[in-house]
Motif scaffolding. Structure first.
Motif, PDB file in Angstrom:
ATOM      1  N   GLY A 185      41.978  34.266 -19.024  1.00  0.00           N
ATOM      2  CA  GLY A 185      41.698  35.586 -19.582  1.00  0.00           C
ATOM      3  C   GLY A 185      42.672  36.054 -20.638  1.00  0.00           C
ATOM      4  O   GLY A 185      42.269  36.548 -21.686  1.00  0.00           O
ATOM      5  N   ALA A 186      43.970  35.920 -20.372  1.00  0.00           N
ATOM      6  CA  ALA A 186      44.953  36.490 -21.291  1.00  0.00           C
ATOM      7  C   ALA A 186      46.251  35.703 -21.260  1.00  0.00           C
ATOM      8  O   ALA A 186      46.632  35.134 -20.236  1.00  0.00           O
ATOM      9  CB  ALA A 186      45.237  37.949 -20.928  1.00  0.00           C
ATOM     10  N   ALA A 227      44.818  36.234 -13.912  1.00  0.00           N
ATOM     11  CA  ALA A 227      44.440  36.766 -15.220  1.00  0.00           C
ATOM     12  C   ALA A 227      44.983  35.909 -16.352  1.00  0.00           C
ATOM     13  O   ALA A 227      44.397  35.834 -17.435  1.00  0.00           O
ATOM     14  CB  ALA A 227      44.949  38.206 -15.363  1.00  0.00           C
ATOM     15  N   SER A 228      46.119  35.270 -16.092  1.00  0.00           N
ATOM     16  CA  SER A 228      46.792  34.443 -17.099  1.00  0.00           C
ATOM     17  C   SER A 228      47.060  33.057 -16.510  1.00  0.00           C
ATOM     18  O   SER A 228      47.013  32.868 -15.293  1.00  0.00           O
ATOM     19  CB  SER A 228      48.103  35.115 -17.525  1.00  0.00           C
ATOM     20  OG  SER A 228      47.846  36.376 -18.130  1.00  0.00           O
ATOM     21  N   PRO A 229      47.348  32.075 -17.352  1.00  0.00           N
ATOM     22  CA  PRO A 229      47.520  30.699 -16.881  1.00  0.00           C
ATOM     23  C   PRO A 229      48.678  30.560 -15.900  1.00  0.00           C
ATOM     24  O   PRO A 229      49.635  31.344 -15.939  1.00  0.00           O
ATOM     25  CB  PRO A 229      47.809  29.918 -18.167  1.00  0.00           C
ATOM     26  CG  PRO A 229      47.293  30.764 -19.272  1.00  0.00           C
ATOM     27  CD  PRO A 229      47.469  32.178 -18.824  1.00  0.00           C
ATOM     28  N   PRO A 230      48.619  29.551 -15.022  1.00  0.00           N
ATOM     29  CA  PRO A 230      49.759  29.240 -14.158  1.00  0.00           C
ATOM     30  C   PRO A 230      50.994  28.941 -15.007  1.00  0.00           C
ATOM     31  O   PRO A 230      50.896  28.597 -16.186  1.00  0.00           O
ATOM     32  CB  PRO A 230      49.307  28.000 -13.389  1.00  0.00           C
ATOM     33  CG  PRO A 230      47.815  28.024 -13.475  1.00  0.00           C
ATOM     34  CD  PRO A 230      47.483  28.643 -14.788  1.00  0.00           C
ATOM     35  N   ALA A 231      52.163  29.054 -14.400  1.00  0.00           N
ATOM     36  CA  ALA A 231      53.415  28.894 -15.137  1.00  0.00           C
ATOM     37  C   ALA A 231      53.504  27.551 -15.852  1.00  0.00           C
ATOM     38  O   ALA A 231      53.964  27.478 -17.000  1.00  0.00           O
ATOM     39  CB  ALA A 231      54.596  29.067 -14.186  1.00  0.00           C
ATOM     40  N   ARG A 255      39.902  28.243 -25.096  1.00  0.00           N
ATOM     41  CA  ARG A 255      40.058  28.304 -23.647  1.00  0.00           C
ATOM     42  C   ARG A 255      40.772  29.579 -23.208  1.00  0.00           C
ATOM     43  O   ARG A 255      40.979  29.787 -22.020  1.00  0.00           O
ATOM     44  CB  ARG A 255      40.833  27.080 -23.151  1.00  0.00           C
ATOM     45  CG  ARG A 255      40.122  25.752 -23.382  1.00  0.00           C
ATOM     46  CD  ARG A 255      40.998  24.591 -22.948  1.00  0.00           C
ATOM     47  NE  ARG A 255      41.346  24.685 -21.528  1.00  0.00           N
ATOM     48  CZ  ARG A 255      42.406  24.054 -20.989  1.00  0.00           C
ATOM     49  NH1 ARG A 255      43.192  23.313 -21.763  1.00  0.00           N
ATOM     50  NH2 ARG A 255      42.651  24.175 -19.713  1.00  0.00           N
ATOM     51  N   LEU A 256      41.135  30.419 -24.160  1.00  0.00           N
ATOM     52  CA  LEU A 256      41.843  31.666 -23.861  1.00  0.00           C
ATOM     53  C   LEU A 256      41.128  32.826 -24.539  1.00  0.00           C
ATOM     54  O   LEU A 256      40.872  32.785 -25.746  1.00  0.00           O
ATOM     55  CB  LEU A 256      43.291  31.584 -24.354  1.00  0.00           C
ATOM     56  CG  LEU A 256      44.178  32.799 -24.081  1.00  0.00           C
ATOM     57  CD1 LEU A 256      44.499  32.908 -22.588  1.00  0.00           C
ATOM     58  CD2 LEU A 256      45.477  32.707 -24.888  1.00  0.00           C
ATOM     59  N   ALA A 257      40.806  33.850 -23.758  1.00  0.00           N
ATOM     60  CA  ALA A 257      40.046  34.974 -24.306  1.00  0.00           C
ATOM     61  C   ALA A 257      40.910  35.922 -25.112  1.00  0.00           C
ATOM     62  O   ALA A 257      40.497  36.406 -26.175  1.00  0.00           O
ATOM     63  CB  ALA A 257      39.360  35.741 -23.168  1.00  0.00           C
ATOM     64  N   MET A 258      42.106  36.221 -24.606  1.00  0.00           N
ATOM     65  CA  MET A 258      42.957  37.219 -25.260  1.00  0.00           C
ATOM     66  C   MET A 258      44.380  36.690 -25.406  1.00  0.00           C
ATOM     67  O   MET A 258      45.001  36.267 -24.438  1.00  0.00           O
ATOM     68  CB  MET A 258      42.968  38.521 -24.446  1.00  0.00           C
ATOM     69  CG  MET A 258      41.628  39.219 -24.397  1.00  0.00           C
ATOM     70  SD  MET A 258      41.669  40.794 -23.457  1.00  0.00           S
ATOM     71  CE  MET A 258      41.814  40.183 -21.758  1.00  0.00           C
ATOM     72  N   GLY A 259      44.871  36.718 -26.641  1.00  0.00           N
ATOM     73  CA  GLY A 259      46.231  36.272 -26.900  1.00  0.00           C
ATOM     74  C   GLY A 259      46.962  37.283 -27.763  1.00  0.00           C
ATOM     75  O   GLY A 259      46.370  37.899 -28.655  1.00  0.00           O
TER      76      GLY A 259
END
Length: 435
Positions: free
Chosen positions: A195-196, A245-249, A269-273
């Motif tokens: 997501g972000a 909501a965000s990628p794993p570390a 692959r990412l909606a919001m950056g």
């Protein structure tokens, strides 16, 4: 990339107590004035092949209008630019005209390495006054902004469509809305979408602190935030991780070093950056998708309270070592105010702060750049006053923020521990610079 020269070494370099090196220089006359009255100015900047070609074009245009002045180019790359600039400054071989970054304005200006541009006769009558103020430190004008920029949430519309999710109302969304929306997109992707990203740079923290009525630095060069407010910043990032909501570390760590084309955002692959407005065209080129700029979320759902601000993309500065300050000032005036120069430079160093130049180039802007100009105009009523320039000693703060974020995401530190460690490290940087 972090400079390998620490603050004390930097001070030693400017005092001439360390070894020196040189930028790669082009063949031709060395900077100075010859017996026939002709002048050669050295000009340093960082950039890629595109910016190098563009910069060479604008210097050639200046030379065509000023037959007695030759520009001696000294291009560099961001990764080594600051080390080399420090060493050539120590060796009394500083370029006459320097492309400068905000976090180094105080480092160089405060140590006497830059000229006060207000003494060079550069016309500032058509320059945005707030943009003008961002290049001032200790009452002197050490840099002129090359253009305005804002840190925003970039939304990849293709990823939103794939996840079956509508774009948010960025005039009213909160951090809770942002986190829930991002988690929904990640869930819809089932491991293929996220997501972000984590907004974890210096400007992200400045926006966060602004929403709490605080700032990273005070006008007199001190830290301007409460430790508990910084802890809440890392609590928000940890919440994004914990809620999916965000990628794993581990994935975030890999993504942080990836090229744009190979990044999560660049590969759809990412909606919001989080990104700067002047990067819109590059993001759309990499994704092949329409990208929408969104305001930062706020605590209370009011865009007027979201802490956003305009940041100079970079600056034009003049070295205090220049033997030809009048000619250097004339060249800077050309870069800043000349319409023909503006038509060459366009918006690649930010949206021009000269209203006449901006009006002249607007009809020729590409769609992405037109969108950026409109977006910056739309958000201006809600924009915070630009924060104080980072003080002497603060150029390593961003790296400290990134380290703290990494420690939180890998559970090496709690948000409270990260905030305490960051505050201690940041204060030590400022204190060391005063010794």
């Amino acid at each position: 990339m972090k400079s390998t020269i620490n603050r004390r070494q930097f001070g030693q370099l400017l005092l001439g107590t360390a070894a020196v090196g040189l930028f790669a220089t082009a063949c031709g006359a060395e900077p100075g004035t010859s017996a026939d009255g002709s002048t050669t100015l050295s000009f340093a900047w960082w950039g890629n092949d595109f910016l190098n070609a563009q910069t060479n074009e604008v210097t050639a245009a200046f030379e065509a209008e000023n037959s007695t002045v030759t520009i001696h180019p000294r291009p560099g790359e961001w990764g080594s630019y600051w080390d080399k600039l420090a060493t050539v400054t120590a060796g009394k071989d500083s370029p006459d005209v320097i492309q400068m970054d905000q976090k180094y304005i105080a480092e160089y200006g405060g140590r006497g390495a830059l000229m006060d541009l207000s003494t060079l006769g550069v016309d500032t009558s058509k320059i945005d006054k707030e943009a003008l103020a961002t290049g001032q430190y200790s009452g002197k004008q050490y840099g002129f902004s090359t253009g305005q920029n804002a840190l925003v949430v970039m939304a990849n519309t293709a990823v939103f469509k794939e996840a079956g999710v509508e774009l948010p109302d960025d005039l009213t969304w909160t951090w809770d809305d942002y986190t829930k929306l991002a988690a929904t997109i990640s869930g819809a992707g089932k491991g293929t979408l996220y997501g972000a990203s984590y907004g974890n740079n210096e400007s992200s923290l400045i926006i966060w602190l602004g929403q709490h009525g605080e700032q990273l630095y005070t006008a007199d060069g001190e830290l301007g935030f409460k430790e508990e407010t910084a802890a809440k910043f890392w609590e928000q990032l940890k919440l994004q991780r914990d809620n999916g909501a965000s990628p794993p570390a581990s994935i975030q760590s890999e993504d942080s070093s990836a090229s744009l084309e190979n990044s999560l955002f660049g590969t759809n692959r990412l909606a919001m950056g989080w990104s700067w407005t002047n990067q819109l065209a590059s993001l759309e080129s990499a994704t092949g998708s329409e990208v929408k700029m969104l305001r930062a979320p706020s605590l209370d759902g009011s865009a007027a309270d979201n802490g956003m601000y305009f940041k100079p993309t970079m600056y034009w500065s003049v070295s205090s070592q220049s033997k030809n300050p009048e000619a250097a000032g004339k060249f800077v005036d050309y870069l800043l105010n000349n319409v023909d120069a503006g038509k060459i430079l366009m918006t690649d160093r930010g949206i021009p702060t000269n209203s006449e130049v901006l009006a002249a180039i607007t009809p020729a802007l590409k769609p992405a750049d037109t969108a950026v100009v409109k977006f910056l105009a739309d958000i201006k009523p809600d924009i915070n006053q630009a924060p104080p320039i980072p003080p002497v000693g603060a150029s390593g703060i961003q790296e400290a923020i990134i380290r703290a974020t990494t420690d939180v995401l890998f559970d090496r530190l709690t948000p409270e521990q990260a905030a305490a460690a960051f505050t201690t490290e940041a204060q030590a940087m400022l204190d060391s610079a005063r010794k």
